[in-house]
Design a protein around this motif. Structure first.
Motif, PDB file in Angstrom:
ATOM      1  N   ARG A  88       0.834  -1.208   0.000  1.00  0.00           N
ATOM      2  CA  ARG A  88       0.000   0.000   0.000  1.00  0.00           C
ATOM      3  C   ARG A  88       0.863   1.250   0.000  1.00  0.00           C
ATOM      4  O   ARG A  88       0.607   2.205  -0.744  1.00  0.00           O
ATOM      5  CB  ARG A  88      -0.904  -0.021   1.223  1.00  0.00           C
ATOM      6  CG  ARG A  88      -1.830   1.189   1.349  1.00  0.00           C
ATOM      7  CD  ARG A  88      -2.523   1.157   2.690  1.00  0.00           C
ATOM      8  NE  ARG A  88      -3.455   2.245   2.865  1.00  0.00           N
ATOM      9  CZ  ARG A  88      -4.041   2.536   4.019  1.00  0.00           C
ATOM     10  NH1 ARG A  88      -3.770   1.806   5.103  1.00  0.00           N
ATOM     11  NH2 ARG A  88      -4.881   3.553   4.121  1.00  0.00           N
ATOM     12  N   THR A 148       0.987   3.893  -3.156  1.00  0.00           N
ATOM     13  CA  THR A 148       0.629   5.292  -2.868  1.00  0.00           C
ATOM     14  C   THR A 148       1.753   6.232  -3.280  1.00  0.00           C
ATOM     15  O   THR A 148       1.528   7.261  -3.932  1.00  0.00           O
ATOM     16  CB  THR A 148       0.316   5.460  -1.374  1.00  0.00           C
ATOM     17  OG1 THR A 148      -0.794   4.617  -1.024  1.00  0.00           O
ATOM     18  CG2 THR A 148      -0.034   6.904  -1.046  1.00  0.00           C
ATOM     19  N   HIS A 153      -8.219  -1.849   0.396  1.00  0.00           N
ATOM     20  CA  HIS A 153      -7.932  -0.438   0.111  1.00  0.00           C
ATOM     21  C   HIS A 153      -8.138  -0.050  -1.354  1.00  0.00           C
ATOM     22  O   HIS A 153      -7.663   1.010  -1.769  1.00  0.00           O
ATOM     23  CB  HIS A 153      -6.489  -0.114   0.527  1.00  0.00           C
ATOM     24  CG  HIS A 153      -6.193  -0.397   1.964  1.00  0.00           C
ATOM     25  ND1 HIS A 153      -6.770   0.302   2.995  1.00  0.00           N
ATOM     26  CD2 HIS A 153      -5.384  -1.336   2.542  1.00  0.00           C
ATOM     27  CE1 HIS A 153      -6.328  -0.179   4.158  1.00  0.00           C
ATOM     28  NE2 HIS A 153      -5.491  -1.167   3.906  1.00  0.00           N
ATOM     29  N   GLU A 176      -9.763   3.513  -2.122  1.00  0.00           N
ATOM     30  CA  GLU A 176      -8.841   4.595  -1.756  1.00  0.00           C
ATOM     31  C   GLU A 176      -7.738   4.759  -2.801  1.00  0.00           C
ATOM     32  O   GLU A 176      -7.429   5.889  -3.234  1.00  0.00           O
ATOM     33  CB  GLU A 176      -8.244   4.265  -0.377  1.00  0.00           C
ATOM     34  CG  GLU A 176      -6.926   4.896  -0.035  1.00  0.00           C
ATOM     35  CD  GLU A 176      -6.186   4.117   1.047  1.00  0.00           C
ATOM     36  OE1 GLU A 176      -4.945   4.122   1.016  1.00  0.00           O
ATOM     37  OE2 GLU A 176      -6.838   3.505   1.911  1.00  0.00           O
ATOM     38  N   PRO A 221     -16.336   7.738  -7.278  1.00  0.00           N
ATOM     39  CA  PRO A 221     -16.244   6.991  -6.012  1.00  0.00           C
ATOM     40  C   PRO A 221     -17.404   6.006  -5.908  1.00  0.00           C
ATOM     41  O   PRO A 221     -18.555   6.368  -6.154  1.00  0.00           O
ATOM     42  CB  PRO A 221     -16.361   8.101  -4.946  1.00  0.00           C
ATOM     43  CG  PRO A 221     -15.955   9.362  -5.640  1.00  0.00           C
ATOM     44  CD  PRO A 221     -16.392   9.196  -7.066  1.00  0.00           C
TER      45      PRO A 221
END
Length: 431
Positions: free
Chosen positions: A87, A91, A111, A114, A337
């Motif tokens: 992650r 990111t 995740h 996100e 989203p």
């Protein structure tokens, strides 16, 4: 000709397969994408380890993750597994303007929304075909090929280890422990097989597929999951007598606007294609309101099958980058989203069911069980009792018509509390 430069995080089974495919199929890849593709940087834990697959002279190995974020990498390919470190790397890669390809279903299950949102804000691609079902192109199928369909039902065998174990128990009459050991000896199962045999690996993949099929996020923590450790040879033989095979299934469907989803061992009619998926293979059956039912079947893991899926994502990125205005729809729903799913509670699910009761061999037991089931509005379709004069207990098996899960749970609690019940009831749904 501009080269697309890859930075790999991890060079194990899948990374090696990717490198082999890139080397052996370079000409066809170039013909399809119009770009040369090269692995420039590989992040590994042990720089001294000998590699089974050789890379080109342009590749450097490093133990420093920062080297994947430099100017000589266009796409970060995350193949390291795990959650926290992966992650963080993804990111950072997106923040640094790098497109990302990953095979990490556990990370995406936890995740995914996100990371997709971050990629969308950056205008970057986050691709994950290899995260579900190995070489089977189910992600692209749901995101693009069936994009005009309302998905009515999705059913899959998504874990090769569990399927291999159940297949060996069915065809070779092995017990669970022996079949598991055989899977480990063949490299199909890890030394710690918990994620596979308890259904969690399948659950990670199902969460990813639900997002693509329904445009909603079904939180992993809310997904009912049951593994295969309760399945015995006795249940497999009873299922066979009734014309069924037992498979670990991932299932999702839309019921009046709510999503019903679960992972559990399920009886599948032997004439269904899913029942015939053997060994360590995977299969996904999708029912669309326009296309009808389709099924994809193939190897769900392994160096080359999974490497093929990773390579497909990289090639899709190439095509996207070649467009005049590059745009990447990472969710299949315009990068919007995804709302949380309105979930149908597991207690409200309706299905046919298999029960096996282990009871004292005495008069009146069968009648008492049937009476209890009737009191909970469960209708019996078939029943069999096999007595043994030498045994103190006997198995009684019932197959039912459709019944609500809440009624099934109440029935099991009531019968398990009766004095003739010698062991907890074994229960599986029927597809």
């Amino acid at each position: 000709m501009e080269t697309l430069r890859l930075g790999l995080a991890g060079f194990g089974t899948v990374g090696s397969g990717l490198a082999q495919i890139l080397h052996e199929n370079r000409e066809i890849i170039l013909a399809r994408t119009g770009r040369d593709i090269a692995i420039t940087t590989v992040l590994v834990r042990d720089l001294s380890k000998k590699r089974a697959v050789q890379t080109g002279p342009e590749t450097r190995f490093t133990a420093n993750a920062d080297d994947l974020l430099g100017p000589d990498v266009d796409v970060v390919v995350e193949l390291m597994g795990g959650v926290d470190a992966a992650r963080s790397l993804i990111t950072r890669a997106l923040d640094a303007g790098k497109h990302v390809v990953t095979a990490n279903k556990h990370l995406l299950a936890l995740h995914g929304p996100e990371l997709s949102a971050l990629a969308a804000r950056k205008g970057l691609g986050l691709f994950y075909e290899a995260s579900v079902a190995g070489g089977i192109p189910i992600v692209q199928t749901l995101r693009e090929g069936l994009g005009a369909n309302r998905i009515e039902r999705l059913t899959g065998i998504l874990n090769g280890t569990a399927n291999y174990i159940l297949s060996e128990m069915t065809t070779s009459h092995l017990d669970f422990a022996t079949a598991l050991k055989q899977a480990q000896d063949l490299g199909y199962a890890e030394a710690d097989p918990t994620l596979d045999i308890e259904g969690f690996d399948t659950a990670h993949k199902l969460v990813v597929l639900i997002r693509l099929a329904y445009g909603r996020d079904f939180p992993l923590a809310k997904l009912p999951v049951r593994g295969i450790t309760q399945v015995t040879g006795q249940d497999i033989e009873f299922a066979r007598e009734f014309g069924y095979r037992i498979k670990l299934l991932a299932q999702a469907r839309e019921v009046d606007g709510r999503i019903e989803a679960k992972v559990e061992p399920t009886l599948v009619k032997h004439t269904f294609l899913l029942a015939r998926v053997g060994g360590n293979y995977n299969a996904v059956r999708v029912e669309g309101n326009a296309v009808g039912p389709i099924m994809l079947h193939g190897q769900g893991a392994g160096s080359l099958p999974t490497g093929s899926a990773v390579m497909a994502d990289i090639m899709a990125l190439c095509r996207g980058l070649a467009a005049p205005c590059a745009s990447f729809d990472n969710t299949g729903f315009g990068n919007r989203p995804l709302p949380e799913a309105d979930i149908l509670p597991a207690s409200e699910g309706v299905a046919m069911h298999y029960f096996r009761f282990t009871v004292s061999d005495r008069p009146g037991v069968l009648a008492a069980i049937a009476k209890t089931m009737a009191e909970h509005e469960i209708s019996i379709a078939q029943a069999v009792q096999k007595g043994d004069q030498q045994a103190a207990d006997v198995p009684i098996v019932f197959l039912t018509h459709c019944a609500r899960a809440s009624a099934v749970a109440k029935t099991i609690r009531a019968i398990d509390a009766m004095p003739f019940a010698l062991r907890p009831t074994v229960h599986f749904p029927i597809l």
